[in-house]
Design an enzyme around this catalytic site. Structure first.
Site, mmCIF file in Angstrom:
data_model
loop_
_atom_site.group_PDB
_atom_site.id
_atom_site.type_symbol
_atom_site.label_atom_id
_atom_site.label_comp_id
_atom_site.label_asym_id
_atom_site.label_seq_id
_atom_site.Cartn_x
_atom_site.Cartn_y
_atom_site.Cartn_z
ATOM 1 N N GLU A 1 -5.762 -3.792 -1.184
ATOM 2 C CA GLU A 1 -6.174 -4.943 -0.386
ATOM 3 C C GLU A 1 -7.276 -5.766 -1.042
ATOM 4 O O GLU A 1 -7.628 -6.842 -0.543
ATOM 5 C CB GLU A 1 -6.657 -4.463 0.994
ATOM 6 C CG GLU A 1 -5.566 -3.927 1.899
ATOM 7 C CD GLU A 1 -5.324 -2.433 1.753
ATOM 8 O OE1 GLU A 1 -4.743 -1.829 2.661
ATOM 9 O OE2 GLU A 1 -5.725 -1.863 0.699
ATOM 10 N N LYS B 1 -15.918 17.390 10.688
ATOM 11 C CA LYS B 1 -16.997 17.470 11.673
ATOM 12 C C LYS B 1 -17.128 18.911 12.139
ATOM 13 O O LYS B 1 -16.258 19.449 12.819
ATOM 14 C CB LYS B 1 -16.739 16.543 12.858
ATOM 15 C CG LYS B 1 -17.989 16.296 13.697
ATOM 16 C CD LYS B 1 -17.833 15.102 14.614
ATOM 17 C CE LYS B 1 -19.164 14.722 15.238
ATOM 18 N NZ LYS B 1 -19.063 13.539 16.112
ATOM 19 N N TRP C 1 -21.481 16.109 10.150
ATOM 20 C CA TRP C 1 -20.468 15.716 9.175
ATOM 21 C C TRP C 1 -20.625 16.481 7.861
ATOM 22 O O TRP C 1 -21.726 16.691 7.369
ATOM 23 C CB TRP C 1 -20.554 14.212 8.873
ATOM 24 C CG TRP C 1 -20.241 13.332 10.043
ATOM 25 C CD1 TRP C 1 -21.111 12.526 10.719
ATOM 26 C CD2 TRP C 1 -18.972 13.156 10.676
ATOM 27 N NE1 TRP C 1 -20.468 11.859 11.727
ATOM 28 C CE2 TRP C 1 -19.147 12.231 11.731
ATOM 29 C CE3 TRP C 1 -17.702 13.694 10.462
ATOM 30 C CZ2 TRP C 1 -18.119 11.830 12.559
ATOM 31 C CZ3 TRP C 1 -16.664 13.292 11.290
ATOM 32 C CH2 TRP C 1 -16.884 12.384 12.327
ATOM 33 N N THR D 1 0.845 -1.187 0.000
ATOM 34 C CA THR D 1 0.000 0.000 0.000
ATOM 35 C C THR D 1 0.880 1.237 0.000
ATOM 36 O O THR D 1 2.028 1.198 0.448
ATOM 37 C CB THR D 1 -0.903 0.031 1.241
ATOM 38 O OG1 THR D 1 -0.080 0.135 2.417
ATOM 39 C CG2 THR D 1 -1.753 -1.225 1.338
#
Length: 539
Positions: free
Chosen positions: A330, A439, A444, A184
Protein backbone atom coordinates in the site's frame (compact mmCIF):
# COMPACT_ATOMS: atom_id res chain seq x y z
CA UNK A 1 -1.79 34.20 -4.73
CA UNK A 2 1.35 34.53 -6.84
CA UNK A 3 1.97 31.47 -9.01
CA UNK A 4 5.44 30.33 -9.94
CA UNK A 5 6.54 30.46 -13.55
CA UNK A 6 7.87 26.94 -13.96
CA UNK A 7 7.10 24.44 -16.70
CA UNK A 8 4.19 22.10 -16.08
CA UNK A 9 5.73 18.75 -16.99
CA UNK A 10 3.90 15.58 -15.88
CA UNK A 11 5.73 13.13 -13.65
CA UNK A 12 5.46 9.89 -15.65
CA UNK A 13 7.33 6.63 -15.97
CA UNK A 14 7.86 7.63 -19.60
CA UNK A 15 10.04 10.48 -18.33
CA UNK A 16 12.24 7.97 -16.44
CA UNK A 17 12.63 5.94 -19.62
CA UNK A 18 13.41 9.00 -21.72
CA UNK A 19 16.05 10.17 -19.24
CA UNK A 20 17.68 6.74 -18.96
CA UNK A 21 17.80 6.33 -22.74
CA UNK A 22 19.55 9.67 -23.22
CA UNK A 23 21.87 9.73 -20.21
CA UNK A 24 22.42 6.11 -19.14
CA UNK A 25 21.91 4.12 -22.33
CA UNK A 26 25.13 2.12 -21.75
CA UNK A 27 24.07 0.95 -18.31
CA UNK A 28 23.13 -2.69 -18.48
CA UNK A 29 20.79 -5.41 -17.25
CA UNK A 30 22.15 -8.91 -16.66
CA UNK A 31 19.63 -11.73 -16.22
CA UNK A 32 19.23 -15.41 -15.64
CA UNK A 33 16.33 -16.68 -17.77
CA UNK A 34 15.05 -20.10 -18.77
CA UNK A 35 16.36 -19.67 -22.32
CA UNK A 36 19.62 -17.87 -21.42
CA UNK A 37 21.52 -18.24 -18.12
CA UNK A 38 23.79 -15.30 -18.90
CA UNK A 39 21.81 -12.67 -20.80
CA UNK A 40 23.05 -9.08 -20.89
CA UNK A 41 21.45 -6.03 -22.51
CA UNK A 42 22.02 -2.27 -22.30
CA UNK A 43 19.32 0.11 -21.17
CA UNK A 44 19.28 1.59 -24.65
CA UNK A 45 18.52 -1.78 -26.25
CA UNK A 46 16.07 -2.77 -23.52
CA UNK A 47 13.98 0.35 -24.10
CA UNK A 48 14.11 -0.23 -27.86
CA UNK A 49 12.63 -3.69 -27.20
CA UNK A 50 10.05 -2.08 -24.90
CA UNK A 51 8.92 0.03 -27.87
CA UNK A 52 8.58 -3.09 -29.99
CA UNK A 53 6.50 -4.68 -27.23
CA UNK A 54 4.35 -1.54 -27.04
CA UNK A 55 3.70 -1.72 -30.80
CA UNK A 56 2.76 -5.39 -30.56
CA UNK A 57 0.41 -4.80 -27.62
CA UNK A 58 -1.29 -1.99 -29.51
CA UNK A 59 -2.24 -4.51 -32.22
CA UNK A 60 -4.37 -6.37 -29.67
CA UNK A 61 -6.91 -3.52 -29.75
CA UNK A 62 -6.43 -2.58 -26.12
CA UNK A 63 -7.95 0.55 -24.61
CA UNK A 64 -6.35 3.16 -22.37
CA UNK A 65 -6.37 1.90 -18.78
CA UNK A 66 -6.70 -1.80 -19.71
CA UNK A 67 -4.90 -4.12 -17.35
CA UNK A 68 -2.10 -6.34 -18.68
CA UNK A 69 -0.85 -8.98 -16.29
CA UNK A 70 2.69 -10.25 -15.77
CA UNK A 71 3.42 -13.59 -14.12
CA UNK A 72 7.19 -13.49 -14.31
CA UNK A 73 10.45 -13.64 -12.38
CA UNK A 74 12.98 -10.81 -12.17
CA UNK A 75 14.61 -10.55 -15.61
CA UNK A 76 15.11 -8.19 -18.54
CA UNK A 77 11.82 -9.09 -20.26
CA UNK A 78 9.87 -8.26 -17.11
CA UNK A 79 11.74 -4.95 -17.01
CA UNK A 80 10.73 -4.26 -20.63
CA UNK A 81 7.11 -5.06 -19.78
CA UNK A 82 7.15 -2.59 -16.86
CA UNK A 83 7.86 0.25 -19.29
CA UNK A 84 6.05 -0.90 -22.43
CA UNK A 85 2.77 -1.39 -20.57
CA UNK A 86 2.69 1.63 -18.27
CA UNK A 87 4.11 4.10 -20.81
CA UNK A 88 1.51 3.01 -23.37
CA UNK A 89 -1.29 4.08 -21.06
CA UNK A 90 -2.13 0.55 -19.90
CA UNK A 91 -1.84 -0.78 -16.35
CA UNK A 92 0.97 -3.23 -15.54
CA UNK A 93 -0.60 -5.78 -13.22
CA UNK A 94 2.16 -7.81 -11.55
CA UNK A 95 0.99 -11.16 -10.14
CA UNK A 96 2.69 -13.16 -7.40
CA UNK A 97 3.15 -16.76 -8.64
CA UNK A 98 3.39 -18.02 -5.06
CA UNK A 99 -0.30 -17.40 -4.40
CA UNK A 100 -2.81 -20.24 -4.41
CA UNK A 101 -4.56 -20.98 -7.75
CA UNK A 102 -7.85 -19.75 -6.30
CA UNK A 103 -6.23 -16.44 -5.40
CA UNK A 104 -4.66 -16.14 -8.87
CA UNK A 105 -8.04 -16.76 -10.45
CA UNK A 106 -9.67 -14.14 -8.23
CA UNK A 107 -6.97 -11.54 -8.95
CA UNK A 108 -7.01 -11.91 -12.74
CA UNK A 109 -10.80 -11.76 -12.87
CA UNK A 110 -11.08 -8.90 -10.39
CA UNK A 111 -8.60 -6.88 -12.44
CA UNK A 112 -10.20 -8.02 -15.72
CA UNK A 113 -6.80 -8.54 -17.29
CA UNK A 114 -6.84 -8.47 -21.11
CA UNK A 115 -3.46 -10.07 -21.75
CA UNK A 116 -0.95 -12.08 -19.74
CA UNK A 117 2.84 -12.15 -20.04
CA UNK A 118 4.11 -15.34 -18.41
CA UNK A 119 7.41 -17.07 -17.73
CA UNK A 120 7.46 -20.58 -19.26
CA UNK A 121 8.18 -22.15 -15.85
CA UNK A 122 4.92 -20.64 -14.56
CA UNK A 123 2.72 -21.68 -17.48
CA UNK A 124 1.39 -24.76 -15.60
CA UNK A 125 -0.18 -22.36 -13.06
CA UNK A 126 -2.09 -20.67 -15.88
CA UNK A 127 -3.14 -23.99 -17.39
CA UNK A 128 -4.84 -24.95 -14.12
CA UNK A 129 -7.14 -21.91 -14.15
CA UNK A 130 -7.21 -20.75 -17.80
CA UNK A 131 -10.80 -21.90 -18.44
CA UNK A 132 -11.92 -19.63 -15.57
CA UNK A 133 -10.32 -16.45 -16.96
CA UNK A 134 -12.85 -15.08 -19.46
CA UNK A 135 -11.25 -11.65 -20.02
CA UNK A 136 -7.86 -12.86 -21.28
CA UNK A 137 -7.38 -12.36 -25.03
CA UNK A 138 -3.71 -13.24 -25.40
CA UNK A 139 -1.06 -15.14 -23.45
CA UNK A 140 2.55 -14.22 -24.28
CA UNK A 141 5.19 -16.71 -23.13
CA UNK A 142 8.62 -15.25 -22.33
CA UNK A 143 11.19 -16.82 -24.64
CA UNK A 144 11.77 -17.75 -28.25
CA UNK A 145 9.39 -20.70 -28.48
CA UNK A 146 6.01 -21.79 -27.15
CA UNK A 147 6.19 -24.80 -24.80
CA UNK A 148 3.86 -27.75 -25.34
CA UNK A 149 0.50 -26.64 -24.03
CA UNK A 150 -3.18 -27.10 -24.77
CA UNK A 151 -3.87 -23.43 -24.06
CA UNK A 152 -5.26 -21.34 -26.93
CA UNK A 153 -3.99 -17.86 -27.82
CA UNK A 154 -0.38 -18.64 -26.95
CA UNK A 155 2.49 -16.82 -28.60
CA UNK A 156 6.21 -16.72 -27.86
CA UNK A 157 7.51 -13.31 -26.71
CA UNK A 158 10.15 -13.05 -29.41
CA UNK A 159 7.62 -13.96 -32.11
CA UNK A 160 5.15 -11.48 -30.65
CA UNK A 161 7.57 -8.56 -30.95
CA UNK A 162 9.53 -9.97 -33.89
CA UNK A 163 7.83 -7.95 -36.61
CA UNK A 164 7.17 -4.88 -34.48
CA UNK A 165 8.95 -1.59 -35.07
CA UNK A 166 11.24 0.09 -32.54
CA UNK A 167 9.61 3.37 -33.55
CA UNK A 168 6.73 3.98 -31.15
CA UNK A 169 5.36 7.31 -29.99
CA UNK A 170 4.22 6.85 -26.42
CA UNK A 171 1.06 8.84 -25.65
CA UNK A 172 1.03 12.00 -23.55
CA UNK A 173 -0.12 10.83 -20.13
CA UNK A 174 -1.68 12.57 -17.17
CA UNK A 175 0.57 11.94 -14.20
CA UNK A 176 -2.49 10.91 -12.21
CA UNK A 177 -3.27 8.04 -14.59
CA UNK A 178 -2.92 4.52 -13.25
CA UNK A 179 0.42 2.93 -14.08
CA UNK A 180 0.50 -0.38 -12.26
CA UNK A 181 -1.54 -2.64 -10.03
CA UNK A 182 -0.39 -4.98 -7.28
CA UNK A 183 -2.54 -7.07 -4.96
CA UNK A 184 -1.70 -7.62 -1.31
CA UNK A 185 -0.87 -11.17 -0.30
CA UNK A 186 -3.93 -11.11 1.95
CA UNK A 187 -3.75 -13.34 5.04
CA UNK A 188 -7.53 -13.36 5.38
CA UNK A 189 -10.21 -12.81 2.75
CA UNK A 190 -9.48 -11.95 -0.84
CA UNK A 191 -6.33 -10.04 -1.84
CA UNK A 192 -6.82 -6.28 -2.23
CA UNK A 193 -5.63 -4.30 -5.23
CA UNK A 194 -3.35 -1.26 -4.87
CA UNK A 195 -3.48 0.94 -7.97
CA UNK A 196 -0.39 3.12 -8.38
CA UNK A 197 -0.27 6.29 -10.48
CA UNK A 198 2.57 7.58 -12.64
CA UNK A 199 3.00 10.47 -10.21
CA UNK A 200 3.18 8.27 -7.12
CA UNK A 201 5.65 5.93 -8.82
CA UNK A 202 8.01 8.71 -9.94
CA UNK A 203 7.91 10.50 -6.58
CA UNK A 204 8.55 7.23 -4.79
CA UNK A 205 11.46 6.37 -7.11
CA UNK A 206 13.00 9.81 -6.60
CA UNK A 207 12.67 9.49 -2.82
CA UNK A 208 14.19 5.98 -2.88
CA UNK A 209 17.07 7.20 -5.06
CA UNK A 210 18.31 9.59 -2.35
CA UNK A 211 21.52 8.86 -0.41
CA UNK A 212 19.61 8.22 2.81
CA UNK A 213 17.52 5.47 1.21
CA UNK A 214 18.88 3.19 -1.54
CA UNK A 215 21.84 5.48 -2.08
CA UNK A 216 22.78 4.03 -5.48
CA UNK A 217 24.46 5.66 -8.49
CA UNK A 218 25.96 4.99 -11.91
CA UNK A 219 28.93 3.15 -10.38
CA UNK A 220 26.71 0.58 -8.62
CA UNK A 221 25.49 -2.83 -9.72
CA UNK A 222 22.24 -3.66 -7.93
CA UNK A 223 20.82 -7.14 -7.30
CA UNK A 224 17.08 -6.99 -6.52
CA UNK A 225 16.21 -10.37 -5.05
CA UNK A 226 13.00 -8.79 -3.82
CA UNK A 227 10.54 -9.69 -6.59
CA UNK A 228 9.28 -7.52 -9.41
CA UNK A 229 6.00 -9.45 -9.13
CA UNK A 230 5.37 -7.98 -5.69
CA UNK A 231 6.02 -4.51 -4.24
CA UNK A 232 7.72 -3.28 -7.43
CA UNK A 233 11.07 -4.77 -6.36
CA UNK A 234 11.33 -1.86 -3.89
CA UNK A 235 11.39 0.64 -6.77
CA UNK A 236 14.71 -0.61 -8.20
CA UNK A 237 13.32 -1.06 -11.76
CA UNK A 238 12.63 2.69 -11.73
CA UNK A 239 15.40 4.10 -9.51
CA UNK A 240 18.27 2.14 -11.10
CA UNK A 241 17.77 3.34 -14.71
CA UNK A 242 17.00 6.82 -13.39
CA UNK A 243 20.50 6.88 -11.85
CA UNK A 244 22.33 4.63 -14.32
CA UNK A 245 22.93 1.73 -11.90
CA UNK A 246 23.34 -1.69 -13.49
CA UNK A 247 20.63 -4.22 -12.67
CA UNK A 248 21.44 -7.88 -12.00
CA UNK A 249 18.37 -10.13 -12.10
CA UNK A 250 18.35 -13.70 -10.68
CA UNK A 251 15.32 -14.90 -12.68
CA UNK A 252 13.85 -18.10 -11.20
CA UNK A 253 16.96 -18.61 -9.01
CA UNK A 254 15.93 -16.09 -6.37
CA UNK A 255 16.19 -18.53 -3.48
CA UNK A 256 19.39 -20.30 -4.51
CA UNK A 257 22.37 -19.32 -2.37
CA UNK A 258 24.98 -20.57 -4.84
CA UNK A 259 23.44 -18.63 -7.73
CA UNK A 260 23.21 -15.44 -5.70
CA UNK A 261 26.84 -15.73 -4.57
CA UNK A 262 28.02 -16.23 -8.15
CA UNK A 263 25.95 -13.27 -9.37
CA UNK A 264 27.36 -11.02 -6.65
CA UNK A 265 30.97 -11.99 -7.24
CA UNK A 266 30.67 -12.38 -11.02
CA UNK A 267 28.90 -9.10 -11.70
CA UNK A 268 30.47 -6.88 -9.06
CA UNK A 269 27.21 -6.39 -7.16
CA UNK A 270 27.64 -3.59 -4.62
CA UNK A 271 24.07 -3.48 -3.28
CA UNK A 272 21.53 -6.32 -2.93
CA UNK A 273 17.97 -6.28 -1.63
CA UNK A 274 15.75 -9.06 -0.28
CA UNK A 275 13.91 -10.63 2.65
CA UNK A 276 15.77 -12.24 5.59
CA UNK A 277 15.12 -15.84 4.51
CA UNK A 278 16.96 -15.16 1.24
CA UNK A 279 20.05 -13.91 3.07
CA UNK A 280 19.92 -16.78 5.53
CA UNK A 281 20.24 -19.21 2.60
CA UNK A 282 23.02 -17.18 0.96
CA UNK A 283 25.06 -16.93 4.17
CA UNK A 284 24.67 -20.65 4.84
CA UNK A 285 25.93 -21.55 1.35
CA UNK A 286 28.88 -19.16 1.63
CA UNK A 287 29.81 -20.52 5.05
CA UNK A 288 29.62 -24.16 3.95
CA UNK A 289 31.65 -23.49 0.79
CA UNK A 290 34.16 -21.02 2.26
CA UNK A 291 33.08 -18.24 -0.13
CA UNK A 292 33.19 -14.53 0.65
CA UNK A 293 31.20 -11.82 -1.11
CA UNK A 294 34.05 -9.56 -2.12
CA UNK A 295 32.32 -6.75 -4.09
CA UNK A 296 29.21 -6.51 -1.92
CA UNK A 297 29.07 -3.38 0.24
CA UNK A 298 25.48 -3.18 1.45
CA UNK A 299 22.41 -5.37 1.81
CA UNK A 300 18.90 -3.95 2.14
CA UNK A 301 16.50 -6.08 4.17
CA UNK A 302 12.73 -5.78 4.48
CA UNK A 303 9.55 -7.82 4.51
CA UNK A 304 10.26 -9.09 8.03
CA UNK A 305 12.47 -8.09 10.95
CA UNK A 306 16.10 -8.96 10.28
CA UNK A 307 17.80 -10.86 13.13
CA UNK A 308 21.05 -9.46 14.48
CA UNK A 309 22.67 -12.81 13.72
CA UNK A 310 22.30 -12.17 9.98
CA UNK A 311 23.61 -8.62 10.33
CA UNK A 312 26.58 -9.79 12.39
CA UNK A 313 27.57 -12.54 9.94
CA UNK A 314 27.40 -10.19 6.97
CA UNK A 315 29.61 -7.69 8.82
CA UNK A 316 32.10 -10.09 10.40
CA UNK A 317 32.56 -12.56 7.54
CA UNK A 318 31.95 -10.43 4.44
CA UNK A 319 32.48 -6.81 5.53
CA UNK A 320 28.92 -6.00 4.42
CA UNK A 321 26.66 -3.48 6.15
CA UNK A 322 22.99 -4.48 6.47
CA UNK A 323 20.37 -1.74 6.23
CA UNK A 324 16.86 -2.55 7.31
CA UNK A 325 13.72 -0.96 5.89
CA UNK A 326 9.98 -1.22 6.26
CA UNK A 327 7.04 -0.72 3.95
CA UNK A 328 3.94 -2.25 2.42
CA UNK A 329 2.28 -2.89 -0.93
CA UNK A 330 0.00 0.00 0.00
CA UNK A 331 3.03 2.31 0.27
CA UNK A 332 4.64 1.80 -3.18
CA UNK A 333 6.26 0.08 -1.04
CA UNK A 334 9.17 1.70 0.88
CA UNK A 335 8.15 3.68 3.97
CA UNK A 336 11.33 3.82 6.05
CA UNK A 337 14.99 2.93 5.58
CA UNK A 338 17.78 2.66 8.12
CA UNK A 339 20.80 4.51 6.76
CA UNK A 340 23.02 5.34 9.76
CA UNK A 341 23.70 8.92 10.60
CA UNK A 342 27.31 10.06 10.98
CA UNK A 343 27.11 9.96 14.77
CA UNK A 344 26.54 6.19 14.63
CA UNK A 345 30.16 5.63 13.57
CA UNK A 346 31.30 6.93 16.96
CA UNK A 347 29.10 4.55 18.96
CA UNK A 348 30.45 1.36 20.55
CA UNK A 349 29.58 -1.70 18.44
CA UNK A 350 26.89 -3.00 20.81
CA UNK A 351 25.10 0.37 20.76
CA UNK A 352 25.41 0.64 16.98
CA UNK A 353 23.92 -2.85 16.59
CA UNK A 354 20.86 -1.82 18.58
CA UNK A 355 20.32 1.12 16.21
CA UNK A 356 20.91 -1.12 13.19
CA UNK A 357 17.92 -3.36 14.00
CA UNK A 358 15.51 -0.42 13.85
CA UNK A 359 13.40 0.00 10.72
CA UNK A 360 14.78 3.48 10.05
CA UNK A 361 13.43 6.94 9.31
CA UNK A 362 10.66 7.77 6.88
CA UNK A 363 11.58 8.53 3.28
CA UNK A 364 10.54 11.91 1.97
CA UNK A 365 6.83 11.77 0.90
CA UNK A 366 5.84 9.60 3.90
CA UNK A 367 4.43 10.90 7.19
CA UNK A 368 3.88 8.57 10.12
CA UNK A 369 2.41 8.60 13.60
CA UNK A 370 1.43 6.15 16.32
CA UNK A 371 -1.90 6.28 18.13
CA UNK A 372 -3.67 4.54 20.97
CA UNK A 373 -6.93 2.66 20.50
CA UNK A 374 -8.86 5.95 20.85
CA UNK A 375 -6.83 7.50 17.99
CA UNK A 376 -4.89 9.81 20.30
CA UNK A 377 -1.41 10.49 18.94
CA UNK A 378 1.40 9.12 21.08
CA UNK A 379 4.84 10.69 21.63
CA UNK A 380 8.04 9.78 19.81
CA UNK A 381 9.97 8.68 22.89
CA UNK A 382 10.81 5.04 22.01
CA UNK A 383 8.63 3.95 24.92
CA UNK A 384 5.04 4.63 23.87
CA UNK A 385 3.75 1.81 21.65
CA UNK A 386 0.72 2.23 19.41
CA UNK A 387 -0.91 1.62 16.06
CA UNK A 388 1.28 2.79 13.19
CA UNK A 389 -0.45 5.06 10.67
CA UNK A 390 0.93 6.70 7.52
CA UNK A 391 -0.02 9.06 4.74
CA UNK A 392 1.67 10.62 1.72
CA UNK A 393 1.66 10.78 -2.09
CA UNK A 394 3.00 7.21 -2.31
CA UNK A 395 0.37 5.76 0.03
CA UNK A 396 -2.87 4.34 -1.36
CA UNK A 397 -6.04 6.31 -0.67
CA UNK A 398 -8.18 3.19 -1.03
CA UNK A 399 -8.25 -0.22 -2.68
CA UNK A 400 -9.05 -1.01 -6.31
CA UNK A 401 -12.79 -1.61 -6.81
CA UNK A 402 -13.39 -1.63 -3.08
CA UNK A 403 -15.62 1.27 -2.13
CA UNK A 404 -15.09 1.33 1.62
CA UNK A 405 -11.76 0.78 3.34
CA UNK A 406 -11.77 0.33 7.09
CA UNK A 407 -8.02 0.93 7.12
CA UNK A 408 -8.36 4.61 6.11
CA UNK A 409 -9.70 7.18 8.57
CA UNK A 410 -11.56 10.42 7.87
CA UNK A 411 -8.31 12.42 7.77
CA UNK A 412 -6.77 10.08 5.19
CA UNK A 413 -4.38 8.24 7.51
CA UNK A 414 -3.79 4.60 6.58
CA UNK A 415 -3.65 2.10 9.45
CA UNK A 416 -0.77 -0.22 8.56
CA UNK A 417 -1.77 -2.98 10.97
CA UNK A 418 1.65 -2.70 12.63
CA UNK A 419 2.32 -1.91 16.27
CA UNK A 420 5.34 0.32 16.78
CA UNK A 421 7.32 2.84 18.77
CA UNK A 422 9.27 5.79 17.33
CA UNK A 423 12.52 7.17 18.74
CA UNK A 424 12.90 10.91 19.39
CA UNK A 425 15.02 11.24 16.22
CA UNK A 426 12.38 9.53 14.08
CA UNK A 427 13.60 5.92 13.88
CA UNK A 428 10.78 3.43 13.59
CA UNK A 429 10.76 0.35 15.82
CA UNK A 430 8.17 -2.22 14.76
CA UNK A 431 7.19 -4.31 17.77
CA UNK A 432 4.59 -6.54 16.10
CA UNK A 433 1.65 -6.88 13.76
CA UNK A 434 -1.64 -6.02 15.43
CA UNK A 435 -2.82 -9.59 14.96
CA UNK A 436 0.45 -11.14 16.22
CA UNK A 437 1.00 -9.38 19.55
CA UNK A 438 0.67 -11.68 22.55
CA UNK A 439 -1.32 -10.48 25.56
CA UNK A 440 -0.26 -12.37 28.66
CA UNK A 441 -1.74 -11.50 32.04
CA UNK A 442 -2.94 -8.17 30.63
CA UNK A 443 0.53 -7.17 29.38
CA UNK A 444 1.90 -7.17 25.84
CA UNK A 445 4.73 -9.41 24.63
CA UNK A 446 6.44 -8.60 21.34
CA UNK A 447 6.86 -11.74 19.23
CA UNK A 448 9.37 -9.91 17.01
CA UNK A 449 11.66 -9.00 19.92
CA UNK A 450 11.55 -12.59 21.18
CA UNK A 451 12.36 -13.95 17.71
CA UNK A 452 15.28 -11.58 17.27
CA UNK A 453 16.67 -12.46 20.69
CA UNK A 454 16.62 -16.25 20.21
CA UNK A 455 17.96 -16.08 16.63
CA UNK A 456 21.20 -14.68 18.03
CA UNK A 457 21.85 -18.20 19.37
CA UNK A 458 24.34 -19.93 17.04
CA UNK A 459 22.31 -23.16 16.98
CA UNK A 460 19.12 -21.42 15.77
CA UNK A 461 18.59 -21.03 12.02
CA UNK A 462 15.09 -19.56 12.15
CA UNK A 463 12.44 -18.97 14.80
CA UNK A 464 8.87 -17.80 15.13
CA UNK A 465 6.77 -16.98 18.17
CA UNK A 466 2.98 -17.22 18.37
CA UNK A 467 0.50 -16.86 21.21
CA UNK A 468 -1.27 -19.96 22.55
CA UNK A 469 -4.17 -20.13 24.97
CA UNK A 470 -3.33 -20.40 28.66
CA UNK A 471 -5.86 -21.05 31.48
CA UNK A 472 -4.27 -18.53 33.85
CA UNK A 473 -2.52 -15.92 31.69
CA UNK A 474 -4.95 -15.92 28.73
CA UNK A 475 -2.01 -16.28 26.33
CA UNK A 476 1.59 -17.41 26.55
CA UNK A 477 4.27 -17.36 23.85
CA UNK A 478 5.14 -20.58 22.05
CA UNK A 479 8.58 -20.55 20.41
CA UNK A 480 8.92 -22.61 17.24
CA UNK A 481 12.53 -23.17 16.17
CA UNK A 482 14.44 -24.52 13.18
CA UNK A 483 17.84 -25.66 14.40
CA UNK A 484 21.11 -24.98 12.60
CA UNK A 485 22.60 -28.46 12.91
CA UNK A 486 22.12 -30.29 16.19
CA UNK A 487 19.15 -28.87 18.08
CA UNK A 488 19.80 -27.27 21.48
CA UNK A 489 17.48 -28.07 24.35
CA UNK A 490 14.52 -25.90 25.19
CA UNK A 491 16.12 -25.20 28.56
CA UNK A 492 19.30 -24.01 26.85
CA UNK A 493 17.34 -21.53 24.75
CA UNK A 494 15.33 -20.35 27.75
CA UNK A 495 18.57 -19.74 29.62
CA UNK A 496 20.01 -17.92 26.60
CA UNK A 497 17.09 -15.46 26.71
CA UNK A 498 17.74 -14.54 30.34
CA UNK A 499 18.78 -10.91 30.54
CA UNK A 500 17.91 -10.29 26.89
CA UNK A 501 14.15 -9.95 27.41
CA UNK A 502 11.92 -9.59 30.46
CA UNK A 503 11.81 -12.81 32.46
CA UNK A 504 8.05 -13.09 32.16
CA UNK A 505 8.35 -12.94 28.36
CA UNK A 506 10.43 -16.13 28.20
CA UNK A 507 8.32 -18.96 26.76
CA UNK A 508 7.77 -22.04 28.87
CA UNK A 509 7.46 -24.10 25.70
CA UNK A 510 9.89 -24.50 22.78
CA UNK A 511 9.04 -26.71 19.80
CA UNK A 512 11.59 -27.79 17.17
CA UNK A 513 10.49 -28.27 13.55
CA UNK A 514 12.28 -29.07 10.29
CA UNK A 515 11.06 -25.91 8.61
CA UNK A 516 8.71 -22.97 9.11
CA UNK A 517 5.86 -22.24 6.69
CA UNK A 518 6.43 -19.19 4.51
CA UNK A 519 3.79 -17.14 2.72
CA UNK A 520 3.74 -15.84 -0.83
CA UNK A 521 6.10 -12.95 -0.06
CA UNK A 522 8.70 -14.98 1.84
CA UNK A 523 7.52 -14.04 5.33
CA UNK A 524 6.92 -16.69 7.98
CA UNK A 525 3.20 -17.48 7.92
CA UNK A 526 2.03 -17.13 11.50
CA UNK A 527 -1.51 -17.76 10.29
CA UNK A 528 -0.40 -21.24 9.22
CA UNK A 529 1.52 -21.76 12.46
CA UNK A 530 -1.55 -20.85 14.49
CA UNK A 531 -3.51 -23.45 12.53
CA UNK A 532 -0.82 -26.09 13.09
CA UNK A 533 -0.64 -25.46 16.82
CA UNK A 534 -4.29 -24.60 17.53
CA UNK A 535 -4.66 -27.63 19.82
CA UNK A 536 -1.32 -27.17 21.57
CA UNK A 537 -1.69 -27.12 25.35
CA UNK A 538 0.56 -24.68 27.18
CA UNK A 539 2.68 -25.91 30.09
Amino acid sequence: MLLGQMMEMPLTITAIMRHAERVHQDGHISSITVDNPGHRITYGDAFARARRLANALQELGLQRGDRIATLMWNDYRHFEAYYAISCSGYVCHTINPRLFPEQLEYIVNHAEDRALLVDPTLLPLVERIADKLPTLRQIIVAGGAVPDSALPNLVAWEDFIGGASEDFRFPALDEREASSLCYTSGTTGNPKGVLYSHRSTVLHAMACASPDVLGIGSSDSVLPVVPMFHVNAWSTPYAAPMLGSNLIFPGPKMGDGETLAKLINGHGVSFALGVPTIWLGLLTWCRENDVTLEPLERVGVGGAACPLAIMDEFRERHGVHVQQGWGMTEMSPVGTFNVPRKALADLPLDNARQVQVLQGRTIFTVEMKITDDDNNELPWDNEAVGRLKVRGPGVCSGYYRLEDSETHDAEGWFDTGDVAAITPDGNLRITDRTKDVIKSGGEWISSIDLENAVMAHPAVAEAAVIGISHPKWTERPLMIVVAAGEAPSGEELRGFLKGKVADWWIPEDVVFVDELPHGATGKVSKLELRKQFKDYEAS
